[in-house]
Design a protein around this motif. Structure first.
Motif, PDB file in Angstrom:
ATOM      1  N   PHE A  50      23.698  14.259 -27.785  1.00 57.89           N
ATOM      2  CA  PHE A  50      22.176  13.780 -28.006  1.00 57.89           C
ATOM      3  C   PHE A  50      21.389  13.425 -27.061  1.00 57.89           C
ATOM      4  CE2 PHE A  50      25.787  13.032 -31.345  1.00 57.89           C
ATOM      5  CZ  PHE A  50      25.310  13.713 -32.375  1.00 57.89           C
ATOM      6  N   ARG A  56      15.612   9.653 -28.137  1.00 51.86           N
ATOM      7  CA  ARG A  56      15.675   9.169 -29.329  1.00 51.86           C
ATOM      8  C   ARG A  56      16.890   9.704 -30.105  1.00 51.86           C
ATOM      9  NH1 ARG A  56      10.446   8.327 -30.981  1.00 51.86           N
ATOM     10  NH2 ARG A  56      10.920   8.273 -33.062  1.00 51.86           N
ATOM     11  N   GLY A  57      17.941  10.354 -29.613  1.00 50.89           N
ATOM     12  CA  GLY A  57      19.025  10.517 -30.257  1.00 50.89           C
ATOM     13  C   GLY A  57      19.343  11.829 -30.897  1.00 50.89           C
ATOM     14  N   VAL A  58      17.959  12.768 -30.951  1.00 54.39           N
ATOM     15  CA  VAL A  58      18.121  13.991 -31.699  1.00 54.39           C
ATOM     16  C   VAL A  58      19.263  14.917 -30.786  1.00 54.39           C
ATOM     17  CG1 VAL A  58      17.079  16.315 -31.718  1.00 54.39           C
ATOM     18  CG2 VAL A  58      15.814  14.158 -32.199  1.00 54.39           C
ATOM     19  N   SER A  59      19.895  15.785 -31.858  1.00 56.60           N
ATOM     20  CA  SER A  59      20.904  16.676 -31.522  1.00 56.60           C
ATOM     21  C   SER A  59      20.433  17.719 -30.816  1.00 56.60           C
ATOM     22  CB  SER A  59      21.799  17.404 -32.712  1.00 56.60           C
ATOM     23  OG  SER A  59      22.367  18.233 -32.217  1.00 56.60           O
ATOM     24  N   PHE A 115      19.668  21.694 -31.565  1.00 59.17           N
ATOM     25  CA  PHE A 115      18.418  22.211 -31.798  1.00 59.17           C
ATOM     26  C   PHE A 115      17.422  22.603 -30.609  1.00 59.17           C
ATOM     27  CE2 PHE A 115      19.500  19.739 -35.602  1.00 59.17           C
ATOM     28  CZ  PHE A 115      19.167  20.489 -36.717  1.00 59.17           C
ATOM     29  N   PRO A 135      14.032  19.492 -28.790  1.00 54.20           N
ATOM     30  CA  PRO A 135      12.880  20.130 -29.531  1.00 54.20           C
ATOM     31  C   PRO A 135      11.880  19.076 -30.043  1.00 54.20           C
ATOM     32  CG  PRO A 135      14.511  19.760 -30.980  1.00 54.20           C
ATOM     33  CD  PRO A 135      15.418  19.468 -29.423  1.00 54.20           C
ATOM     34  N   TYR A 136      12.327  17.841 -29.902  1.00 50.64           N
ATOM     35  CA  TYR A 136      11.363  16.779 -30.284  1.00 50.64           C
ATOM     36  C   TYR A 136      10.359  16.131 -29.522  1.00 50.64           C
ATOM     37  CZ  TYR A 136      11.336  12.691 -33.790  1.00 50.64           C
ATOM     38  OH  TYR A 136      10.726  12.087 -34.775  1.00 50.64           O
ATOM     39  N   HIS A 137      10.755  16.073 -28.262  1.00 45.29           N
ATOM     40  CA  HIS A 137       9.522  15.748 -27.275  1.00 45.29           C
ATOM     41  C   HIS A 137       9.624  16.526 -25.984  1.00 45.29           C
ATOM     42  CE1 HIS A 137      10.078  12.173 -30.064  1.00 45.29           C
ATOM     43  NE2 HIS A 137       8.736  12.113 -29.916  1.00 45.29           N
ATOM     44  N   GLN A 143      14.530   6.166 -39.171  1.00 46.30           N
ATOM     45  CA  GLN A 143      14.412   7.257 -38.199  1.00 46.30           C
ATOM     46  C   GLN A 143      13.056   8.186 -39.025  1.00 46.30           C
ATOM     47  OE1 GLN A 143      18.289   7.198 -38.440  1.00 46.30           O
ATOM     48  NE2 GLN A 143      18.825   9.181 -38.271  1.00 46.30           N
ATOM     49  N   GLU A 149       9.780   6.486 -38.342  1.00 50.26           N
ATOM     50  CA  GLU A 149       9.361   6.462 -36.851  1.00 50.26           C
ATOM     51  C   GLU A 149       9.076   7.979 -36.509  1.00 50.26           C
ATOM     52  OE1 GLU A 149      12.450   2.942 -35.169  1.00 50.26           O
ATOM     53  OE2 GLU A 149      12.971   4.990 -34.541  1.00 50.26           O
ATOM     54  N   GLY A 150       9.561   8.967 -37.153  1.00 44.12           N
ATOM     55  CA  GLY A 150       9.016  10.029 -36.911  1.00 44.12           C
ATOM     56  C   GLY A 150       7.592  10.380 -37.329  1.00 44.12           C
ATOM     57  N   ASP A 174       4.987   8.909 -34.708  1.00 39.02           N
ATOM     58  CA  ASP A 174       5.313   9.269 -33.313  1.00 39.02           C
ATOM     59  C   ASP A 174       4.332  10.728 -33.042  1.00 39.02           C
ATOM     60  OD1 ASP A 174       6.549  10.724 -31.334  1.00 39.02           O
ATOM     61  OD2 ASP A 174       8.176  11.091 -31.920  1.00 39.02           O
ATOM     62  N   ALA A 218      15.130  18.145 -39.937  1.00 45.39           N
ATOM     63  CA  ALA A 218      16.330  18.417 -39.157  1.00 45.39           C
ATOM     64  C   ALA A 218      16.556  17.510 -37.833  1.00 45.39           C
ATOM     65  CB  ALA A 218      16.130  19.899 -38.696  1.00 45.39           C
ATOM     66  N   VAL A 219      15.603  17.182 -37.347  1.00 47.48           N
ATOM     67  CA  VAL A 219      15.763  16.285 -36.078  1.00 47.48           C
ATOM     68  C   VAL A 219      15.920  14.959 -36.290  1.00 47.48           C
ATOM     69  CG1 VAL A 219      14.499  18.022 -34.582  1.00 47.48           C
ATOM     70  CG2 VAL A 219      13.189  15.678 -35.656  1.00 47.48           C
ATOM     71  N   GLN A 220      15.366  14.465 -37.293  1.00 48.64           N
ATOM     72  CA  GLN A 220      15.858  13.132 -37.690  1.00 48.64           C
ATOM     73  C   GLN A 220      17.136  12.932 -38.080  1.00 48.64           C
ATOM     74  OE1 GLN A 220      12.617  12.708 -40.693  1.00 48.64           O
ATOM     75  NE2 GLN A 220      10.737  12.708 -39.036  1.00 48.64           N
ATOM     76  N   SER A 226      19.559  14.859 -37.639  1.00 42.94           N
ATOM     77  CA  SER A 226      20.611  15.202 -36.565  1.00 42.94           C
ATOM     78  C   SER A 226      20.902  13.823 -35.621  1.00 42.94           C
ATOM     79  CB  SER A 226      20.030  16.243 -35.731  1.00 42.94           C
ATOM     80  OG  SER A 226      18.973  15.651 -34.579  1.00 42.94           O
ATOM     81  N   MET A 227      20.249  12.791 -35.827  1.00 37.80           N
ATOM     82  CA  MET A 227      20.543  11.779 -35.023  1.00 37.80           C
ATOM     83  C   MET A 227      21.699  10.906 -35.662  1.00 37.80           C
ATOM     84  SD  MET A 227      16.744  10.178 -34.875  1.00 37.80           S
ATOM     85  CE  MET A 227      15.380  11.191 -34.177  1.00 37.80           C
ATOM     86  N   GLN A 254      20.716   6.142 -36.772  1.00 39.86           N
ATOM     87  CA  GLN A 254      20.581   6.482 -35.584  1.00 39.86           C
ATOM     88  C   GLN A 254      20.970   4.971 -34.634  1.00 39.86           C
ATOM     89  OE1 GLN A 254      16.567   6.624 -34.248  1.00 39.86           O
ATOM     90  NE2 GLN A 254      17.529   6.874 -31.827  1.00 39.86           N
ATOM     91  N   VAL A 272       6.312   3.448 -32.156  1.00 35.25           N
ATOM     92  CA  VAL A 272       7.866   2.888 -32.509  1.00 35.25           C
ATOM     93  C   VAL A 272       8.085   1.675 -32.112  1.00 35.25           C
ATOM     94  CG1 VAL A 272      10.220   3.786 -32.178  1.00 35.25           C
ATOM     95  CG2 VAL A 272       8.335   5.606 -32.613  1.00 35.25           C
TER      96      VAL A 272
END
Lengths: 425, 425, 425
Positions: free
Chosen positions: A69, A73-76, A79, A90-92, C171, C174-175, C178, C340-342, C344-345, C349, C363
């Motif tokens: 992660f 922000r804890g995204v896997s 991805f 992929p998030y930021h 989460q 927050e997306g 963001d 998906a990204v949210q 995946s946390m 989270q 956030v």
């Protein structure tokens, strides 16, 4: 007797557990090399010792294994974009190199030095024997690389696979050092499987059998002897190398087989299956057989490491085949017979209910060795089996004079000798 | 009021619980006889009162029911080989007879007497009424065999099935003693089902209905009366026999129906459905209807006892049929209507939130009786319903003079009388 | 820093929790109006803030939202009969009106007044903007109705959908606030999606970007500025209105978009997606695009609000598309990239492991505002965002002189003005 407390001690390998501490002192097979086939290929999720990790191969071909992660922000990072020597969230767009070091945070000025402060937990990896190994322990205690014979022979001499099991590593591994079950659970396979021919197969059902367990520096020898021609004994000798490697005694002129039983988490494990020949490439017939779920290998659900035959389908139990003595348990193939009985004990077998007998001496000894080794590891000492010299061993099957000490007589046969074939009758 | 504490008390039947102690004082239907169709047939997994067991029929036709897991290393005996009067574990060949006694440990010399010391928990079984019954309590307190009429008539007079429910036994059983719900939940079925014809069916929707609950030695009578021809009342009388048997009042010249609600574990139960005629074989029409999920029987997912219609498919809810008064709840068939509403309460209904009314007197009384009986059982006393004399009863539907005491007037009708048909209008 | 304690505080919205207390002070979108399409239509199960509820529309068209389970014996009213101004339990016919008041208990004499004493917990509902809203808080504190522009325009100007997410509302939300992730996660969509054309799309990948967060009475403004023609800046301004509404800055002449992130329970939420144009009906092309999972809308598994693309199928990860820069993350569509990204946390989270940076100011600010508002709500005060005046705002995208204060220069653009189109370049 294995109390519930000891059972917990032996079966829990997550962060902070004593057995987890022990396992983190060894190089551990984490992925097949082919799971990361080329630079910048897709990242792969890996769970090891209850830790969720992500593996990737960077542009230069280096392998990274780190916290799954993103530190932001804890995204896997599954991805993630694997590009230009790093895996990018992929998030930021945060980017990490194979050491887990953050090397880019697009929103922060480079001169701030922010990204240098960000580092994901990561574990060093090496590629040996078509497998990617990792070391999850303290850096200052990292041991030399593994030297099992199967990792040292040319790739052409080797075939390795892995499959997941729905149970704790210990009950799977205990199956691997339990010589006594072969004559029962696998009785009919040994007579029919083309990769299990030879004297051992013919004698599988015999009854005048004795078991011997001998401690070695790296683990244990498990000897099984049966009467042979006058004044002789037929010996089959398994190696256990700590903490989870086994070497199965060979059958006739077939290749050697072994396993490694690696905890995924406390309720599942990855069973690695390694077939190799010390002195020659595996033949097309042998490879074909194994690719078609022969020998110790199994058919997997595509895109996964889960066997097609599994507990959700009751292992395709075939009662007619069981009744007709085509299989002893109703389950097909040696590997799935082992998995079926091991998983049937539950995710974590309650060993406080066992009734062990003399043929379980290997199992008993392994538990004692693991327990002792965990104590040594907790004190920062060197547990058995981390010294690569202990890896350079072999299993063997051979006929010895009745009055011979098998340890002495088989001494050569039990060591890996470059250019010399294994001892197998 | 049923507090949370009392709810826990009434619904938990695992080993060591008070209600579990009570249930273990009765003979319990465990399997359909046809699940073990012949000597040396495949063993069958059975979960009863939260205990995981294995059932098998040995070479001599005797039935064993014992701990599912081998005493040696915990392998499930479901993989066992049923051969030569014993079930043999596939792992190392340990063999058990129908009493759970270990009769062979191949690795140990016979003269060691080792295997005599190994015994799996096991429960005696009897075969009665095409069912296999077991007794899971202290041997010295074992009651005489059950004498329900459905077990005593010839097999030709009887049709029995079982189906699993995704809820605690108590809310299923409470449905069985809840006469008041028939006029609502099953309103339209009673008018249309060929096995539910007769006066009761026609009157199902009536409103001038009174309910009476009368304690009996073995349980309860639940009487429902409606106005009939001048000066008369139409009575329908259900029997509840402790701890979980019900007998449904009959419709016209149809056979008698009943249920047993047997805990699998605290969150699921096996609902047995028994149809029998006291004096004649069931007709082909009747059998055909039941085999096709008619009457109180249901269609099952092949190879399981789980209904095809279940909570995972929202019971195939048909809103149009509900709106058009073809079904009251949108669910088809009496049995699945019951299952649907019972399961919708959750795995274990929170009875502390109930609001009971006078028509729930049967439910209230049953809880009191179970609570009392559990206390008696805890003290080693004889709880109600273990005396087979209390089993030899029947449900009935009949017309009585307005001023008649139904208990007196229906006394004969409420007893099982060999060679005499049930009382049904 | 968000400690574990604060994380728990922010993410738990069940009955009795501080954040649950806050959320229960607002009108909450509960169902699409079309889920209850006509009088006496089937009831619908709804889970909101961890409460299991049943919604129905009565004969007069009024909407009820109440405890899912009958007060009598706990049967789910999802099996209920919606008839003659009330929902009737199928078990014993108890009937409830839209206020949760029991209006009929067939077994009890009307004159007993019994049913008047039975009332299910229920929540008032209103229909606004093709949605059914409910208020789950204390009656005396009920706020005026919501006045978001999307609820006030004619139905022809609006398209709304909802979809479930396998994660906590926070989460997901927050997306939504963001702004920084757009240039990464959605980089390629903005260039290709017909509903995301305009200046913003072309600039999506730019790097000289600054973020500004400004508190408002009802929540926050999130401004993103980029260099534009000489002496000018291109601004994109998102609105966040407490507790969970967002308004996305517009692209060119496309309609406005927004979300509401409504907790189902602590581990899942319902993401509402609202598209509206302030001054004209949506075109057939726009509607067609959205019905086919364009813009912020997604394709759902029929009969559910679960996206076809979801975590069980790894979001149909397309590594080739990711590598070829067709999608940044390998997942298709803006909405599912976010999901998906949210997701995946993890279900919730663990924010104690985060490393936030300056672009996370929105956030950070939202968490502070929610925490403060929960404290105010606990004291019975009026939290921000319940005053409908705070709803009458808009997002905007516009070019301003470099030295202009965006708050002043965009003041008009940031308010909903009847008959005046939104500001979008």
């Amino acid at each position: 007797m294995t109390t519930r407390e000891l059972n917990d001690f032996l079966t829990r390998t997550g962060p902070g557990t004593p057995m987890g501490g022990l396992f983190r002192r060894y190089w551990i097979p984490a992925l097949l090399a082919q799971e990361l086939p080329e630079p910048d290929c897709p990242p792969v999720r890996v769970k090891l010792l209850s830790e969720r990790l992500i593996a990737f191969r960077d542009t230069q071909g280096r392998v990274g294994l780190m916290d799954e992660f993103c530190a932001h922000r804890g995204v896997s990072l599954w991805f993630g974009r694997n590009e230009e020597n790093g895996l990018r969230c992929p998030y930021h767009g945060w980017k990490y190199d194979v050491t887990g070091q953050c090397i880019e945070v697009p929103s922060e000025p480079v001169e701030s030095g922010f990204c240098q402060k960000i580092r994901l937990a990561s574990y060093p990896c090496i590629e040996l024997g078509d497998a990617i190994w990792t070391y999850m322990g303290p850096r200052e205690l990292m041991p030399p690389h593994p030297e099992f014979e199967w990792v040292r022979v040319p790739s052409s001499h080797r075939y390795i696979t892995k499959r997941s099991q729905d149970c704790n590593y210990l009950q799977a591994m205990e199956g691997g050092i339990d010589s006594a079950h072969i004559s029962f659970l696998h009785r009919y396979e040994l007579r029919n499987d083309s990769l299990h021919t030879g004297r051992g197969a013919a004698l599988a059902g015999g009854t005048d059998v004795r078991f011997e367990v001998v401690e070695t520096k790296g683990g244990m020898l498990l000897g099984v002897r049966r009467p042979a021609e006058a004044g002789h004994l037929y010996w089959r000798i398994t190696q256990w190398i700590m903490p989870f490697h086994t070497m199965i005694p060979p059958y006739g002129d077939n290749a050697l087989n072994g396993h490694a039983f690696v905890p995924i988490d406390d309720e599942s494990c990855m069973t690695w299956s390694m077939t190799h020949h010390p002195t020659r490439p595996l033949s097309e017939r042998e490879l074909d057989t194994m690719r078609n779920a022969g020998g110790i290998h199994v058919r997997l659900i595509p895109g996964t490491f889960r066997p097609v035959v599994n507990k959700d389908n009751d292992y395709l139990m075939d009662r007619a085949a069981q009744k007709a003595n085509k299989t002893y348990s109703g389950v097909k193939t040696i590997a799935m017979q082992d998995a079926a009985v091991q998983e049937s004990m539950g995710p974590i077998q309650d060993r406080s209910k066992e009734n062990l007998v003399s043929t379980d001496n290997g199992v008993i000894m392994a538990r004692i060795r693991l327990q002792k080794a965990a104590a040594i590891a907790q004190q920062g000492g060197a547990p058995d089996g981390i010294d690569p010299a202990t890896h350079r061993v072999r299993s063997a099957s051979l006929v010895l004079a009745e009055n011979a000490s098998f340890l002495e007589a088989a001494a050569d046969a039990l060591h890996a000798r470059a250019g010399v074939a294994h001892t197998s009758v």
